[in-house]
Write an enzyme that holds these catalytic residues in place. Structure first.
Site, mmCIF file in Angstrom:
data_model
loop_
_atom_site.group_PDB
_atom_site.id
_atom_site.type_symbol
_atom_site.label_atom_id
_atom_site.label_comp_id
_atom_site.label_asym_id
_atom_site.label_seq_id
_atom_site.Cartn_x
_atom_site.Cartn_y
_atom_site.Cartn_z
ATOM 1 N N LYS A 195 35.253 49.819 -36.554
ATOM 2 C CA LYS A 195 35.717 48.478 -36.919
ATOM 3 C C LYS A 195 36.577 48.526 -38.177
ATOM 4 O O LYS A 195 36.312 49.310 -39.098
ATOM 5 C CB LYS A 195 34.527 47.542 -37.119
ATOM 6 C CG LYS A 195 33.686 47.390 -35.850
ATOM 7 C CD LYS A 195 32.572 46.384 -36.022
ATOM 8 C CE LYS A 195 31.749 46.262 -34.743
ATOM 9 N NZ LYS A 195 30.682 45.257 -34.860
ATOM 10 N N ARG A 259 22.598 36.744 -28.567
ATOM 11 C CA ARG A 259 23.625 35.707 -28.678
ATOM 12 C C ARG A 259 23.935 35.143 -27.296
ATOM 13 O O ARG A 259 23.801 35.820 -26.283
ATOM 14 C CB ARG A 259 24.893 36.272 -29.320
ATOM 15 C CG ARG A 259 25.613 37.297 -28.467
ATOM 16 C CD ARG A 259 26.734 37.978 -29.230
ATOM 17 N NE ARG A 259 27.432 38.959 -28.416
ATOM 18 C CZ ARG A 259 28.136 39.969 -28.889
ATOM 19 N NH1 ARG A 259 28.243 40.130 -30.202
ATOM 20 N NH2 ARG A 259 28.750 40.816 -28.087
ATOM 21 N N LYS A 289 24.343 47.461 -25.258
ATOM 22 C CA LYS A 289 24.521 46.010 -25.130
ATOM 23 C C LYS A 289 24.356 45.676 -23.658
ATOM 24 O O LYS A 289 24.998 46.284 -22.805
ATOM 25 C CB LYS A 289 25.909 45.569 -25.600
ATOM 26 C CG LYS A 289 26.124 44.052 -25.477
ATOM 27 C CD LYS A 289 27.486 43.634 -25.981
ATOM 28 C CE LYS A 289 28.468 43.518 -24.840
ATOM 29 N NZ LYS A 289 29.754 42.904 -25.283
ATOM 30 N N GLU A 425 38.640 46.278 -33.403
ATOM 31 C CA GLU A 425 37.584 47.170 -32.894
ATOM 32 C C GLU A 425 38.200 48.155 -31.917
ATOM 33 O O GLU A 425 38.971 47.775 -31.036
ATOM 34 C CB GLU A 425 36.491 46.375 -32.171
ATOM 35 C CG GLU A 425 35.611 45.552 -33.086
ATOM 36 C CD GLU A 425 34.410 44.965 -32.350
ATOM 37 O OE1 GLU A 425 33.780 45.708 -31.571
ATOM 38 O OE2 GLU A 425 34.135 43.776 -32.541
ATOM 39 N N LYS A 457 29.663 40.713 -37.409
ATOM 40 C CA LYS A 457 30.008 39.305 -37.585
ATOM 41 C C LYS A 457 28.760 38.498 -37.935
ATOM 42 O O LYS A 457 28.782 37.649 -38.829
ATOM 43 C CB LYS A 457 30.662 38.754 -36.316
ATOM 44 C CG LYS A 457 32.024 39.382 -35.991
ATOM 45 C CD LYS A 457 32.624 38.720 -34.758
ATOM 46 C CE LYS A 457 34.005 39.286 -34.426
ATOM 47 N NZ LYS A 457 33.942 40.576 -33.736
#
Length: 551
Positions: A195, A259, A289, A425, A457
């Protein structure tokens, strides 16, 4: 560096007369103040002068954008002619159109820099006016700046169209294989991610550089691209002790981030329920993820437990979805619901941004994304303020008063944090043995980016609003106090020759591409020679070295 000096240094000479006349505005301020006390007549004259300058700049940007759109349309029609008439489809013609598109791309980059430099100029002169006159024109001039906005100019649509046409030239009209939407419902994937922060001065140049190597990824090519298509909104969950925040910051084994994400406007029909897990126990310690999709109307029902993992999975089975996807969805949905209930998780924070993704359709080995307009917005009710209520007896899982209308001027400043940089990214699928391409290595080593390892974030937004409640703070916070811009140390990037011809890394585009091909050929020959040399050095009677047994 004083702004007047920066303006003179960064002016694009062919457009010199269209920039804000900063020196005249500053001289007008100073001369009148030295001659007499600032009067109402002086204020009216200065405002008129300022409005004239704003109109000049805004009209120039509007006209240039119109030119850009016309040139893109011309290129599109010409490429269509090439594809419909094979006799026109020569390599020379494709190269000519690719050069024309490169010229347009450079103009877009110059126009973006022109717009930002003028926007800063108006902010600076307004601030100087208020400091010298003790008046409040910076606040009073907001209606004029909203009527002719310089901070809301969008060049993304032009870049997306240029990218699509550049890709057609690259393939000489042949269709691109691969599905742009592939991976959209992928439940779990591993990537090595790096990042970086990008200063606003460099955003369009970085986009343009990436676009020369990777096409902009468009998920729905049947629909005309709109600015709202790039919007991404995510609601992050945590509890009042911020256990998920702490676990992610400390990189605890099994630490989660949960999220609820949707793409595009608030009217989007579906959302993704996502979970990031650090060193997942079910994957032998790999970080992952995973996510599944829900209809927007079903999100509240899932949170309340009315819509169970069993029901969600059965719906997929009824549609004859692959059994592996069904099993994975059940595992993810049941795991997320368990965390929501056992850890008492509630909405805490919304992260909003506009994303430009770059990737070959259907090929996830290399993916680059650039997020702009990043904003953090409070979603919690921790302070007793009801940001989310009930609608038709159902608890709201996101604020109804916030859409995707950046910069969210309707919100009180205590409710929002506008991040000052874009976030780049780079994502490589390491399990495929993917190495970063040379152009990407040059980009991330250049003056255009500022690396921020493990930037998050959620962690940044949460510590901004709830710093007093946080036992630990992210390491990158002191980086916010420095100027991340760096001097250009090499020829890398987009520049122009003395005759204003486009230069890429200090070379004309054809020379750059020839050099890249030459280096690739040299690398291939070197690899082949090394391989053949290794075979020749070993006699046929010499046994090969034994391989280590796999445990």
């Amino acid at each position: 560096m004083k702004f007047a000096d920066q303006l003179q240094k960064d002016i694009f000479a062919p457009w010199r007369l269209s920039y804000i006349n900063y020196d005249i505005l500053k001289t007008e301020l100073k001369a009148r103040q030295l001659d007499h006390e600032w009067s109402e007549r002086d204020e009216k004259d200065f405002i008129q002068l300022l409005e004239n300058e704003l109109t000049k700049v805004y009209d120039f940007i509007t006209a240039k954008l119109g030119e850009v759109e016309a040139r893109i349309s011309y290129c599109e029609r010409t490429l269509q002619t090439f594809m419909n008439n094979p006799s026109w489809s020569s390599e020379q013609n494709w190269n000519i159109m690719d050069d024309a598109l490169t010229e347009v791309l450079f103009d877009v980059n110059d126009l973006a820099k022109f717009t930002r430099l003028n926007y800063i100029g108006f902010q600076k002169i307004l601030k100087k006016h208020d400091k010298w006159t003790k008046l409040h024109l910076q606040q009073d001039f907001i209606p004029q700046l909203r009527a002719k906005p310089l901070d809301k100019q969008r060049f993304d649509v032009a870049i997306v169209y240029i990218s699509a046409l550049h890709d057609i030239c690259r393939l000489q009209g042949k269709p691109r294989t691969g599905n742009s939407a592939s991976g959209g419902d992928q439940n779990a994937f591993e990537r090595a991610t790096a990042k970086y922060w990008i200063h606003p001065d460099n955003v369009t140049e970085v986009k343009s550089i990436i676009m020369l190597h990777l096409p902009v990824l468009i998920f729905n090519k049947e629909k005309k691209f709109e600015v709202s298509d790039s919007a991404i909104s995510s609601i992050y969950y945590d509890n009042e002790d911020f256990d998920l925040y702490t676990g992610r910051l400390q990189r605890d084994e099994g630490a989660e981030a949960i999220r609820f994400r949707w793409y595009g406007p608030m009217e989007s029909k579906s959302a993704f329920i996502e979970r990031k897990t650090h060193h997942a126990s079910w994957l032998d310690g790999a970080s992952v993820k995973d996510r599944f999709r829900l209809d927007i109307d079903d999100v509240s029902r899932f949170i309340d437990g009315e819509l169970t993992a069993d029901t969600i999975t059965q719906r997929l089975r009824d549609k004859n979805v692959d059994s592996k996807i069904c099993d994975d969805t059940h595992f993810i949905a049941s795991g997320i619901y368990k965390s929501l209930t056992e850890k008492s998780l509630n909405p805490v924070l919304r992260a909003f941004y506009n994303r430009t993704a770059f990737q070959l359709p259907g090929d996830q080995r290399v993916r680059v994304s650039l997020d702009t307009d990043l904003s953090f917005i409070r979603e919690d009710n921790f302070d007793g303020k009801q940001r989310r209520g009930e609608q038709d007896g159902v608890k709201e899982w996101r604020r109804p008063d916030v859409g995707i209308d950046y910069p969210f001027s309707q919100l009180d400043e205590s409710e929002i944090c506008r991040f000052p940089y874009a976030v780049l990214e780079t994502k490589l699928q390491t399990h495929l043995g993917q190495e970063p391409p040379q152009w990407l290595t040059k980009l991330v080593d250049s003056h255009l980016v500022h690396e921020v390892p493990r930037f998050s974030k959620y962690l940044h937004g949460a510590c901004y609003f709830f710093r007093e409640q946080m036992p630990l703070l992210p390491w990158w916070l002191p980086e916010m106090d420095i100027d991340i811009r760096k001097p250009r140390a090499t020829n890398f990037g987009l520049t122009r020759s003395k005759s204003f011809k486009p230069l890429i890394d200090g070379q004309y585009r054809r020379a750059m591409e020839d050099e890249e091909r030459r280096l690739n050929d040299v690398a291939k020959k070197t690899t082949t020679r090394a391989t053949n040399g290794g075979l020749k050095r070993r006699s046929p009677n010499t046994p090969a070295a034994p391989q280590t047994a796999q445990k």
